[in-house]
Each structure stands twice: as C-alpha cells, then as structure tokens.
Design a protein around this motif. Sequence first.
Motif, PDB file in Angstrom:
ATOM      1  N   TRP A   1       2.474   2.683   4.943  1.00 26.26           N
ATOM      2  CA  TRP A   1       1.939   4.401   5.473  1.00 26.26           C
ATOM      3  C   TRP A   1       3.135   5.256   5.285  1.00 26.26           C
ATOM      4  N   ILE A   2       3.237   5.860   4.597  1.00 23.88           N
ATOM      5  CA  ILE A   2       4.017   7.216   4.902  1.00 23.88           C
ATOM      6  C   ILE A   2       3.374   8.765   4.877  1.00 23.88           C
ATOM      7  N   GLY A   3       3.852   9.809   5.374  1.00 22.98           N
ATOM      8  CA  GLY A   3       3.769  10.761   5.725  1.00 22.98           C
ATOM      9  C   GLY A   3       4.880  11.709   4.680  1.00 22.98           C
ATOM     10  N   ALA A   4       4.713  12.398   5.265  1.00 22.87           N
ATOM     11  CA  ALA A   4       5.189  14.073   4.625  1.00 22.87           C
ATOM     12  C   ALA A   4       6.655  13.320   4.943  1.00 22.87           C
ATOM     13  N   GLY A   5       7.546  13.149   4.177  1.00 19.90           N
ATOM     14  CA  GLY A   5       9.218  13.538   4.289  1.00 19.90           C
ATOM     15  C   GLY A   5       9.404  11.953   3.873  1.00 19.90           C
ATOM     16  N   GLY A   6       8.383  11.104   3.466  1.00 22.07           N
ATOM     17  CA  GLY A   6       9.134   9.232   3.505  1.00 22.07           C
ATOM     18  C   GLY A   6       8.650   8.938   5.120  1.00 22.07           C
ATOM     19  N   VAL A   7       8.351   8.937   5.916  1.00 18.30           N
ATOM     20  CA  VAL A   7       8.464   8.869   7.856  1.00 18.30           C
ATOM     21  C   VAL A   7       7.111   8.187   7.389  1.00 18.30           C
ATOM     22  N   VAL A   8       7.569   6.802   8.109  1.00 19.97           N
ATOM     23  CA  VAL A   8       6.951   5.507   8.570  1.00 19.97           C
ATOM     24  C   VAL A   8       5.856   6.114   9.065  1.00 19.97           C
ATOM     25  N   HIS A   9       4.340   6.086   9.244  1.00 12.61           N
ATOM     26  CA  HIS A   9       4.076   6.560  10.056  1.00 12.61           C
ATOM     27  C   HIS A   9       3.701   5.289  11.285  1.00 12.61           C
ATOM     28  N   VAL A  10       3.387   3.872  11.129  1.00 13.68           N
ATOM     29  CA  VAL A  10       3.463   2.914  12.277  1.00 13.68           C
ATOM     30  C   VAL A  10       4.330   2.179  11.352  1.00 13.68           C
ATOM     31  N   SER A  11       4.690   0.953  12.518  1.00 14.09           N
ATOM     32  CA  SER A  11       5.666   0.106  11.770  1.00 14.09           C
ATOM     33  C   SER A  11       4.360  -0.728  11.427  1.00 14.09           C
ATOM     34  N   GLY A  12       4.231  -1.517   9.557  1.00 14.64           N
ATOM     35  CA  GLY A  12       3.631  -2.808  10.433  1.00 14.64           C
ATOM     36  C   GLY A  12       2.187  -2.340   8.884  1.00 14.64           C
ATOM     37  N   ALA A  13       2.177  -1.281   9.982  1.00 11.89           N
ATOM     38  CA  ALA A  13       0.545  -0.641   8.565  1.00 11.89           C
ATOM     39  C   ALA A  13       0.529  -0.322   7.692  1.00 11.89           C
ATOM     40  N   LYS A  14      -0.084  -1.106   6.847  1.00 11.26           N
ATOM     41  CA  LYS A  14       0.648  -1.290   4.617  1.00 11.26           C
ATOM     42  C   LYS A  14      -0.975  -0.288   4.705  1.00 11.26           C
ATOM     43  N   CYS A  15      -0.427   0.175   3.495  1.00 11.85           N
ATOM     44  CA  CYS A  15      -1.008   0.397   2.681  1.00 11.85           C
ATOM     45  C   CYS A  15      -2.416  -0.095   1.730  1.00 11.85           C
ATOM     46  N   TYR A  16      -2.008  -1.757   1.012  1.00 11.55           N
ATOM     47  CA  TYR A  16      -2.858  -2.270   0.897  1.00 11.55           C
ATOM     48  C   TYR A  16      -2.735  -3.676   1.841  1.00 11.55           C
ATOM     49  N   ASP A  17      -3.939  -4.148   1.744  1.00  6.18           N
ATOM     50  CA  ASP A  17      -3.636  -5.505   2.383  1.00  6.18           C
ATOM     51  C   ASP A  17      -2.709  -6.008   1.528  1.00  6.18           C
ATOM     52  N   ASP A  18      -1.947  -7.246   2.353  1.00  4.73           N
ATOM     53  CA  ASP A  18      -0.734  -7.941   1.552  1.00  4.73           C
ATOM     54  C   ASP A  18      -0.490  -9.237   2.223  1.00  4.73           C
ATOM     55  N   SER A  19      -1.751  -9.504   2.518  1.00  9.80           N
ATOM     56  CA  SER A  19      -1.926 -10.764   3.142  1.00  9.80           C
ATOM     57  C   SER A  19      -2.096 -12.144   2.111  1.00  9.80           C
ATOM     58  N   ALA A  20      -1.613 -13.637   2.054  1.00  9.87           N
ATOM     59  CA  ALA A  20      -1.700 -14.423   1.610  1.00  9.87           C
ATOM     60  C   ALA A  20      -3.101 -14.745   0.947  1.00  9.87           C
ATOM     61  N   ALA A  21      -3.733 -13.782   0.777  1.00 12.74           N
ATOM     62  CA  ALA A  21      -5.251 -13.797   0.289  1.00 12.74           C
ATOM     63  C   ALA A  21      -4.934 -12.876  -0.706  1.00 12.74           C
ATOM     64  N   TYR A  22      -4.303 -11.865  -1.009  1.00 12.72           N
ATOM     65  CA  TYR A  22      -4.241 -10.921  -1.552  1.00 12.72           C
ATOM     66  C   TYR A  22      -2.922 -10.431  -2.345  1.00 12.72           C
ATOM     67  N   VAL A  23      -1.941 -11.139  -1.976  1.00 17.23           N
ATOM     68  CA  VAL A  23      -0.974 -10.897  -2.635  1.00 17.23           C
ATOM     69  C   VAL A  23      -0.020 -12.512  -2.489  1.00 17.23           C
ATOM     70  N   TYR A  24       0.183 -12.937  -3.541  1.00 15.62           N
ATOM     71  CA  TYR A  24       0.583 -14.517  -3.955  1.00 15.62           C
ATOM     72  C   TYR A  24       1.089 -15.030  -5.068  1.00 15.62           C
ATOM     73  N   ALA A  25       1.803 -15.686  -5.094  1.00 18.95           N
ATOM     74  CA  ALA A  25       2.738 -16.201  -6.213  1.00 18.95           C
ATOM     75  C   ALA A  25       3.072 -15.176  -7.457  1.00 18.95           C
ATOM     76  N   ASN A  26       3.641 -13.695  -7.164  1.00 15.43           N
ATOM     77  CA  ASN A  26       3.970 -13.530  -8.067  1.00 15.43           C
ATOM     78  C   ASN A  26       6.010 -13.914  -7.511  1.00 15.43           C
ATOM     79  N   THR A  27       6.476 -13.793  -9.391  1.00 12.16           N
ATOM     80  CA  THR A  27       7.657 -13.822  -9.083  1.00 12.16           C
ATOM     81  C   THR A  27       8.689 -13.047  -9.995  1.00 12.16           C
TER      82      THR A  27
END
Length: 558
Positions: free
Chosen positions: A532-558
């Motif tokens: 997640w980023i705010g205005a000016g490209g500043v990251v809100h909270v380290s590790g807080a993602k916009c979408y769930d990127d766990s292995a259940a949702y993002v996988y097997a892309n090459t």
Amino acid sequence: MWQKAREAALRPVLATLNADCHTVDVSLGRAAVQAACDAAASAGKPLKLLPGSTGYLDIGSTQWSPKAAASAVPLTLFSDGNVEIRGTGNILLSVSLSLYNLKFKNRTPSGSPPTCLVLPTVSGQKDITVFGCDINTPGAAGIYCGGANTPPNTMGRWNYFEDCLYAALTFNLHNSEFSDNRSVMAIGGGGRHFFRNGGYRFKYLRNYCEGGVTGITGMFNHAVSGYVAVPSMQSFIDDVIDGNVIKLCSEEYIGYDVQTNTSAYHPGLTMTTVTGVEGTGANAPTLLCTWDGVTSISRFQPAPYRFAYVVGPAGHPHLGKYAQIWSLANVSGVIKMGLRGLDIGLHALKPSTGSAAGRRAGDQRMGELSQEDLATMTGAIVMVTDLAISPRITNNVLISKGFASRNTTVISLWGNTVGFTISGNRNIDLGTEPGNISYHGIRITTVSGVNAKPKAPDTSDCNWGNTQIAGKDLLQFPNAHGEVFNNDLGGLKMRCNNITYAGAGDNILAQYPVRIFNNLNVQGPGEIVSPWIGAGGVVHVSGAKCYDDSAAYVYANT
C-alpha cells in the motif's frame, strides 16, 4: 482475409434480400427514398438502394429516420455495396431497423456528440442490426447510443470503421453484440474504438482494432445534475470480450475505469458502516448503517443495478463481496439497506449450502454475498456504488508498445471490477518509445483516497459515514474475487497495486482477494503485488499489501 470472410458472411443474406424486395434510386433524393422506405415497411419487404446517376444519397443537415421511431414494423435497407449516404445530419436507427452493405463515407456529422448512426433512447426499442457496412466519420462517432432506456438486442457485425472518433460509443446498452468488425485509426491518434458506459450481457467478439487511444473499454460515468447522480444503469454485468485482436493503442487495450479524476463521474455514491442486520439471508436481508445526519436519503435511491460493496475494514471476512441493493430508507437516523442476490428477482440472498426457494447452492457469482454471510456483516465498511461484475476477458491477441508520454496498459482494471476472469490472452510486445511513462501487460489497481460526490448545492462530501469512520471519509474502489490465469504477457509487467488520489491517510489498508496463477512470460524480477502506498509513492506500512499475495492466491507464474 477479413474482407473475403465478410463477403462470405454477406452473400447468403444478400441473396435472401434480393429475392423479394422493393427498390429505389437514391439519386432521386431524400424525399423519394423516404417514401420508398414507408412503402417497403408497409409491404413487409426489404428496400434495396440503387446507385442511380450519382451513387449516393445526400440526407442534408437534419436527422433522418428511415422509419417512424415508434413503429414496430421492421424495415431493412441494403445495397450491392455501391451506395454511399452523405450529409451532416445523423441517421436514427429506429426499432427493428436493419442496415446491410451500405457505405457511410466521408461524412462529418453534426450533433452532440457528432455521430453517424444514432440509436434512440426511447423505451421499447430493440432489434437493431448494422451488418457489413463501411463507416468513415472523421471527428465523429460511427455508432452512438446514449441515455436511459436504450435499445437491447443491437448487433453490429462485419462493419469497417475508418478513422472514426469512436467506432461505437454506447450508454446503458444491453443484450447486444459487436463482433467481427474492423476499426482502424491513426496510430498515436486520439480516437477510441469501442467505448461503453454501463449495460449488461454485452459481447465483443473477434473484432480487430488498430491505433487510437483505447481498444475495448468500459468507463463508469455518472452524469450529474447539480451534483446529483442520475439514476440510470451504470454497472457492467456479464460482459464477454473474447477473441479480439487489438494493435498499437496508446493507452488501455482492454479495461474498466472508475474515472476518479472527477468526482461527478466516478460510481461511488457514499460509504457507511454496518452496525447490525435485520431479517435473514433468505427473507428480506437488511443492513443497518450509519448516517451523517445531513445528507438526504432520496439522493441515493437505487438504480436498477446499484450495489453494496464491502471495501473494509482490513481483515473483514467479506472484503470485496457485494449484493444488489433493492431498497434504501432512513428510519430514525439509521439507514436501512435492503439486499438481494443478482439475477433471482427475490428479496433474498443466494445460499452457499443447501437450497432454498428454488435457489441452488453455489449459485453465487464469484464475490457475491451469500445468505450465510449476513450473520457476520456487522462492522463492514460498505460503499453504495455501481460495479463491473463477472466480465470475461479471454483469448485476445494484443500487439502493443509503450508510447511516448503515455501510461500504456494492455489489460487494465482501474477499480470496482469483481468476479472477473482474465485468461488465455496473449501479448506481443513491440518495444517501448523514449519518454514512455509506464507500460504494463496486466494492471489490477485499487483506486483509493477519492473524494465522494459533492451534495448540492454546496461542495462538501456526501458520505453517510463521514463522521463515524475516523479518517476514512474518502472512497476506495478495489478489484476483488477475480482470477487471472494462463495469460502470456510477452515479457511485460503484471502489477497489482493501489493509487491514491486526494487523501494519503485515508486508505483502508485491506488485502483484497484475487487469484493470479499459471501466467507466462511475466517481466521480473519484482513483486506482482505491491505494498500500500499513499500520495507521493510513500509506503504506508511495511508488509501491508494491496492484494492477498499468499501462496493460495499468487502462484506458478513464470
């Protein structure tokens, strides 16, 4: 090859029409052709336009309707491909009118917007066909359909659009299809091919688009009167975009866009917090929601397809889910929001298990709220909005390059798209011009920090929950519950991110569920899902993602 295929498609149609038809010499002028149209419609015969001594019909500067707009009697106009229709007046495509093998060439039509063929906005219009025609309208739309009550069952097939401002610009057009068309514009020019605002069950199949700014795009666009949203259909439901070839557009090739640059246009009406529920999922489910104590409820009475969309808080079990709104009421300062499942026509949600009143288990679309979900809705932050629901973007070939001074994206979801399928698409990258701003193969963007629509006559926001949701008085448009798989990105980026508009501190730092798997040739290294980023490209909270990127949702892309 396309021209031969079009000729083959026209051949049996023209043979049938030629077998028993009326005829008229177009060189006799508009009045004579109009009389022939009336006679052919009365006789139930198609009318063949003959070239005569000029080869064209000049309709002049006023609108021409080949048949009475209110008449349900069908009329078909056709030619052997040797008749042009000229003039600056547009042509009204009335109910049950069909056009085959005609040329609308070298025309600069008048009107707002300037248009060649106009679909009417009269209730009850239907069954309009434009087949095998050539449409050349520099600076104007080839086909335009605007406003409420627009005609269903419209078909545009095997047409050639040349240098049009839009090949087809449509509002609220339902149960319709544009297929096997060819639209060619100047590369780097300002035209847009198929551009649409709202409608359900629409198909774009096997079209070829070249040049211009955008290919096949759905833009939310709430026309306003005194900053009050017009209660018309602005959602997109069950679109199919399949088998198209789109080449060298400078911005989006395929996509949906909430148009958040102007609060008068975007689809978000307000945002509120659920404090309780009434009824059951199977019988009159109702959300009890906060009210700001000021804004009139009458401004938000639901249009035919307006939705309650769960956008927060972070960690809520129903993030990104939705239900259709069928009623809104202010009862002693509490907003009561009646819900129902899409497609069933009953004041009930669909069950996820078992069955009830003829609604089968598993009938929910991806991301649709179920009967069982109602019990855990308390605390949800809900936006009243229009959505793009269940679009299928499949098997398209996209030939792209990054244009100078442009944000070029091949497939773009710019907010409020839910239950989508993006699959089997293939991108062919032709490189990047110097000065390109950004260039993506697939972009799935949550649009956040957006000003709510102002309430007339002042310009303050109209959020029911703006005093109850601390720091969350700005709207957020996520994408959710979709699937992106088996696409070949041709070496381009795939990016799931957010963009913040007015308020960097007002983002709801939720992780929305989207499954991204088995995609090929994704540009690396780097993350598919961004923080997640705010205005000016500043990251809100380290590790807080916009979408769930766990292995259940993002996988097997090459």
